[in-house]
Structure formats: C-alpha cells, structure tokens
Design a protein around this motif. Structure first.
Motif, PDB file in Angstrom:
ATOM      1  N   GLU A 272       2.962  43.662   6.878  1.00 56.93           N
ATOM      2  CA  GLU A 272       1.852  43.172   7.696  1.00 56.93           C
ATOM      3  C   GLU A 272       2.396  42.254   8.771  1.00 56.93           C
ATOM      4  O   GLU A 272       3.416  41.589   8.588  1.00 56.93           O
ATOM      5  N   VAL A 273       1.692  42.244   9.913  1.00 49.89           N
ATOM      6  CA  VAL A 273       2.130  41.390  11.034  1.00 49.89           C
ATOM      7  C   VAL A 273       0.936  40.651  11.616  1.00 49.89           C
ATOM      8  O   VAL A 273      -0.211  41.072  11.461  1.00 49.89           O
ATOM      9  N   LYS A 274       1.258  39.548  12.285  1.00 51.04           N
ATOM     10  CA  LYS A 274       0.245  38.865  13.089  1.00 51.04           C
ATOM     11  C   LYS A 274       0.008  39.708  14.345  1.00 51.04           C
ATOM     12  O   LYS A 274       0.929  40.335  14.875  1.00 51.04           O
ATOM     13  N   ASN A 275      -1.211  39.705  14.817  1.00 52.86           N
ATOM     14  CA  ASN A 275      -1.501  40.447  16.048  1.00 52.86           C
ATOM     15  C   ASN A 275      -2.251  39.551  17.032  1.00 52.86           C
ATOM     16  O   ASN A 275      -3.480  39.463  17.011  1.00 52.86           O
ATOM     17  N   GLN A 276      -1.462  38.903  17.880  1.00 50.92           N
ATOM     18  CA  GLN A 276      -2.086  38.054  18.895  1.00 50.92           C
ATOM     19  C   GLN A 276      -2.843  38.934  19.896  1.00 50.92           C
ATOM     20  O   GLN A 276      -2.362  40.009  20.275  1.00 50.92           O
ATOM     21  N   GLN A 277      -4.018  38.460  20.343  1.00 52.65           N
ATOM     22  CA  GLN A 277      -4.853  39.273  21.245  1.00 52.65           C
ATOM     23  C   GLN A 277      -5.408  38.428  22.389  1.00 52.65           C
ATOM     24  O   GLN A 277      -5.660  37.240  22.222  1.00 52.65           O
ATOM     25  N   VAL A 278      -5.638  39.081  23.533  1.00 51.16           N
ATOM     26  CA  VAL A 278      -6.366  38.431  24.642  1.00 51.16           C
ATOM     27  C   VAL A 278      -7.777  39.017  24.662  1.00 51.16           C
ATOM     28  O   VAL A 278      -7.966  40.212  24.890  1.00 51.16           O
ATOM     29  N   ILE A 279      -8.747  38.139  24.372  1.00 52.58           N
ATOM     30  CA  ILE A 279     -10.148  38.563  24.227  1.00 52.58           C
ATOM     31  C   ILE A 279     -10.930  38.191  25.474  1.00 52.58           C
ATOM     32  O   ILE A 279     -10.755  37.079  26.001  1.00 52.58           O
ATOM     33  N   LEU A 280     -11.780  39.090  25.942  1.00 48.60           N
ATOM     34  CA  LEU A 280     -12.730  38.717  27.012  1.00 48.60           C
ATOM     35  C   LEU A 280     -13.898  38.002  26.352  1.00 48.60           C
ATOM     36  O   LEU A 280     -14.552  38.554  25.460  1.00 48.60           O
ATOM     37  N   LYS A 281     -14.179  36.774  26.798  1.00 51.24           N
ATOM     38  CA  LYS A 281     -15.248  36.010  26.151  1.00 51.24           C
ATOM     39  C   LYS A 281     -16.623  36.561  26.519  1.00 51.24           C
ATOM     40  O   LYS A 281     -17.456  36.798  25.652  1.00 51.24           O
ATOM     41  N   ASP A 282     -16.843  36.732  27.811  1.00 52.23           N
ATOM     42  CA  ASP A 282     -18.138  37.263  28.240  1.00 52.23           C
ATOM     43  C   ASP A 282     -17.965  37.884  29.620  1.00 52.23           C
ATOM     44  O   ASP A 282     -16.947  37.679  30.273  1.00 52.23           O
TER      45      ASP A 282
END
Lengths: 343, 343
Positions: free
Chosen positions: A3-13
C-alpha cells in the motif's frame, strides 16, 4: 499487498474569474493498494510528469455545453501527463510501460479506459517532452500551423503567446518553412528567448505597446499571412486589421478570455470578408490520428538539434496549484510541467 | 452623329453613417455622342437594369486599404448592371449584344475594359435576373453555400437577411439539398415570404425578438450546422453560441456594420475553438470562374419552376438613390433593381 500514500490535488469548488492557488487543496491522507482491483481491465499508473495547460481553466467552471467536461469538486483535478504502468489488466499494456495521456493530479491513478493512453516508444528524449513538444502542445502547433494554415515559404507569420508550450514550436516550424515570423509575449525575458533561442525574426512585449495595431504595422508593413491565435480579445482585434488578403487564422486558444465572466467583444470582423480570411478553430485531440506522422517529423529534428524546447519545470505535486494558476498571469517561461516523480 | 442626353447619378461627397438620398445628385444636362471615340477598343453601353448591392456602401466612404475602391465624388456611381452594346471597338462584342457587369449609374456608359463584362447567352429568362439570381448575388449564394459550407442532407441551416438578393437563394438551395432551414428578416411581410414563397421551414422577425440567443435556441434546439452570414454584429454573436460542433460559417457580408463609424465588438468567438468552427470570408468576384457551372445548375431550376426569385424593381434613374439608401433600412423586399430602360 503493498500500500502507498496517494497525495492528490483536489478542486475545492468551481471557480469564477482568475483561479487562485486556494481554489485547490492538497490532500495527503489517502492510502491505496498498489494493485488494480480483481477483474479490472484498466491500468494503474504511477504519475511522473503532469502538464499545466490553459484549456484546464474551462474545466474549473461549471459551464453548460462546453466542449470540456467540468472537473468534479472534491475529486482530483485531471489533465495530461506522463506515467509508468504499475499494474495492468489490459492486453495493450504491461507493468513498466511508459505512457502519456489523461491522468489525475495525484501520485497514482487508475485509468479505466486505457485505450485513450499513448504508449511512449522513444525514450531517447526527455520524458517530460511527452507533455509538450511530443504531446498535445506539439500536435497543436503541428496541426494548426501545417494542416490549417498551409504555410508557404516567404509568408509573414505572427504568433501570440509565442514562448508558450505551443507558440515556441510554431515559431520554429515557421522558420523551418522559410517564413518571416514575429512573436509576442508578456515579458522582456520572453521576448529575448523568442529572438535568441527560438529564432523568431522579431519579437515584442505586448504589455509595453500602447497601440497593438501600430505595433503590428511596425513589424508587418506588408501585413500578416498567417496568425496562430492563442490569446483572442484585443490582440485578435488588432491582428484582423493587419491580415493580408487570403490570410489564415488558426485558433486553438484564447487565453485572454478564459478568466472573464463575459468575453470581450472583438471588432474588425468585417476584415474576414474584405480580406477573404479563413478562421478555423480546432481541438487537437480530434487529430491525434496524425501523431505518428508528426513524431516521424519532429523526433529527428530534436535529435539533430534543429529544434529546441523550453520547459518550466516545478518539483512536487505541492507545487502544482501555483504552477497551474501561474499560466494565466504568464508566470511560466515555456511549457509548464510538474514533476511528481522521475521514475 | 447622333447625340443623346445622358442622365447620371452623382455621388456628391463621401458619406459618414447611414447614406441619404441627398448624398447623391441627379444630373441631367450631359449630351454625349452615341458612338465610341475613334480608335477606342472599349464598348459603349446603354444601361438597362442597375443593381443595388450592400457592398456599395463601402465605396461611399474614403476608407484606406479597403478591398473596394472608393467612388469618386462628382462622378457617377458605378455598380453592376445589365446593358446593351450600342457601339463596340472590341472584337468580343458587337452592337446589340446583351451583357452584365460593372457599369455606371447613368443612361450610357463607356467601358474601357470590356473583358470584365459577361455576355448574356440565355435571354429566355427576365433580363433583370442578371443583376440577381443569374449574376453576382446568385454566385454569392452558390459559392458560399455549396463550396464553402459543403452542406449535407439533414443539416441545420440558418440564414440572415434571408429574403434579400442572396438569402432567398440560400434558403432554396438548402431545401433542395434536404436541409432544415430557418431564416430571419426585419418585417413580418418578409417572414411570410420566407415561409410561403421560398420554402423556409421556419422564419422569424429579428426586430421582434428581445433575445436573439433565445430565439435561435427555440428554432434550433439541436443547434446550427451552417450559418450564411449577411449581417454580423449581435446576430453573429448569438449565432456563435448556437453553432454545432464542426459548424461552418460562410461570410459574404455584415450589413449591420456598414454604417457604423466603428464596428461593434462581437463576443463568443471562443465558440470558434470549442466547436471547431470554420469561418470563411469571401469576395464572390474571386470565383466568377465557376459561373458556367452555376448557370448550368440554376437555369434549368428556374425554367422548371423549382426555384423562384423575388425582385423589388423601381423605375427610372431618378428612383435609384432612394432604392440604394433603402437597402440599409431593409426597405426592399427581395433583390433591389433599378430599371433605366427596358431595351
């Protein structure tokens, strides 16, 4: 199972006006298995290079009827990138393959439609080039300049956003064709690049011009045969006045308009009639069938040093929001790339 | 040697804004010999029908760099017309020949470059048709619709100035091709003509619409494949929002802009990219080489009653200034023609 960490860039709105870094959120907590779910015929990608492209602005708005599907707030942004296949349930791909195409702004992405990905054959060039000269922007320059504008030796070519991911190539293609080419950009540093690195015959900083029409008349006393349109608005308005009879305008972007709630009106459209202009819009993904033809042309040019490509590379997903936002104020010098991992 | 009076319509001075009848002057005193000067290789024409065309507005202004050469104040206006050869010094023409082409707004005109005139072969149709369906406007409709827009059966076609000299033909060509066609005009009388005479599927009065975008959405719920552009400005702005992917816009005129000192700005140009539109301006005289092909198609259609053509005919040179001016307020119903003489 690993298993790995998965950093993400999320659009807030959804975004109004100029996008800001704070419209995006870096989420670091997700843990995922490094394997596809049982029975999947997708691929699991480890993302290496992510591409920042102006068209992504459209996807940050919830626009009805746009060609580009809006992003989903709360989920990672998606875009083009270069990645390595970590696990595959699809017969065309195997672990270790390098690909480019649509992926997520995160460390690992499952692609359920891997037929949309392009397998990278030639690794004898920087891999990041598949976000630029060897990817979508490269094809954009190629299709828009050669296929739409059908340039002839000696013609007068004008390029806006001339040092950008697409523009730097259009200028070099124009020189290879024997055209006279002038570019415009928004800083003096970029103007120097245009003249000294990309071989533009002349270049100017549009921000230092009071009167774009006068500037164009200075650089094109004979007028413009080919305009590669990347910006729209006031620049297009001035260009229309300076086009020559039977001129061609290839339109793949209008970055000056993307952050306005209402587009600016453009005058001088009657030039389209008087000068019998062709104005052709295109979305390059319609023409990816020409990729092999383009690769055959451009890879030797790169290897022989006859064409160069400038990238603006930032490190780490955490730098991605600022890099994307920077496109719209012209912060990037050359193709904006985000390195997520180098292999 | 026989001498005749030669009544002329003179442009008094260059025009700003909407042209008025009083911008022109009727001059009646000139007496000319009914014979070419010794040694001339031109032709002397007796003018029969004169054509009033929107492009003539451009020639009433002293615009720099326009495609159309300005008229000369103090001299007769020039334009297209049908005429009879009274005397000829050119081997291609003999006395009694009927021709159409560029001539003067007067009773008799000497043409020093008769190679620009077209000899009329088929006189089995109204002669005035050579100012319209069988002349420049006919070729405009033919070239713009068939050659630029490449229509396919079942496509959605929108025509502005739809009952005018060009528009009435585009609508009928579209129906012959199996398209769905909607037209717009500026009076309810014209709207009735569109539906009942020219076979438009639907038609509307743009002056009665508060919101052109909403009107187009009502008539084209699926969007527009082909727009035949005659008006520009706000109509174009609304059309761009309603074009379908891969739509085509054939632009031969922007009459809404001709009397403005500065053109209106047009928004929504980013639709050109998103919808991959083709926008092509043209000047029909570039394509007169296709006249024989067009004649072969259209003359049988006229004779078999498969196509009709409405003319707005006024009598006498003295009516010409009002007829020309009337184009710009949409006074004419159909092709505006001035009869100078019937034979």
């Amino acid at each position: 199972m690993e298993e790995v960490k998965n950093q993400q860039v999320i659009l807030k709105d959804y975004v109004n006006g100029f996008p800001k870094e704070s419209d995006m959120l870096l989420k670091t907590s997700t843990i995922i298995p490094l394997k596809l779910p049982q029975g999947s015929n997708g691929v699991l990608l480890k993302n290496l290079y992510l591409s920042c492209d102006p068209y992504m602005r459209a996807r940050m708005s919830k626009t009805q009827g746009s060609y580009f599907e809006p992003f989903t707030p709360g989920l990672p942004i998606t875009g083009l990138g270069v990645a390595k296949v970590v696990d595959s349930g699809h017969s065309n791909f195997k672990k270790g393959d390098l690909v480019w195409g649509g992926t997520g702004w995160e460390e690992y992405t499952i692609i359920t439609t891997p037929q949309t990905l392009f397998k990278i054959q030639d690794t004898d060039v920087p891999l990041s080039y598949y976000t630029g000269i060897l990817g979508m922007p490269g094809m954009t320059a190629y299709y828009g300049f050669y296929e739409i504008c059908a340039p002839k030796k000696g013609e007068y070519v004008f390029v806006s956003s001339a040092s950008g991911a697409v523009g730097q190539l259009v200028g070099q293609f124009a020189k290879l064709t024997g055209c006279y080419v002038v570019g415009t950009a928004g800083t003096n540093e970029k103007v120097e690049l245009l003249k000294n690195k990309f071989g533009y015959d002349e270049a100017f900083n549009y921000k230092e011009e009071q009167d774009l029409d006068a500037a164009l008349k200075r650089y094109f006393p004979e007028g413009i045969d080919i305009y590669f349109e990347n910006v729209g608005g006031k620049m297009l308005e001035a260009v229309l006045l300076n086009m020559r009879v039977n001129g061609r305008i290839s339109a793949c972007g209008m970055i000056s308009q993307y952050n306005l709630n209402q587009e600016e009106g453009v005058r001088n459209l009657s030039s389209i009639i008087m000068k019998r202009l062709l104005v052709k819009g295109f979305i390059v993904s319609d023409h990816f069938n020409l990729l092999p033809k383009y690769m055959e042309m451009v890879i030797p040019l790169i290897k022989e040093g006859k064409i160069c490509y400038i990238e603006d590379i930032v490190e780490g997903l955490e730098s991605a929001p600022a890099a994307l936002v920077g496109l719209f104020s012209g912060k990037n010098v050359g193709k904006q790339v985000v390195v997520v991992a180098r292999e």
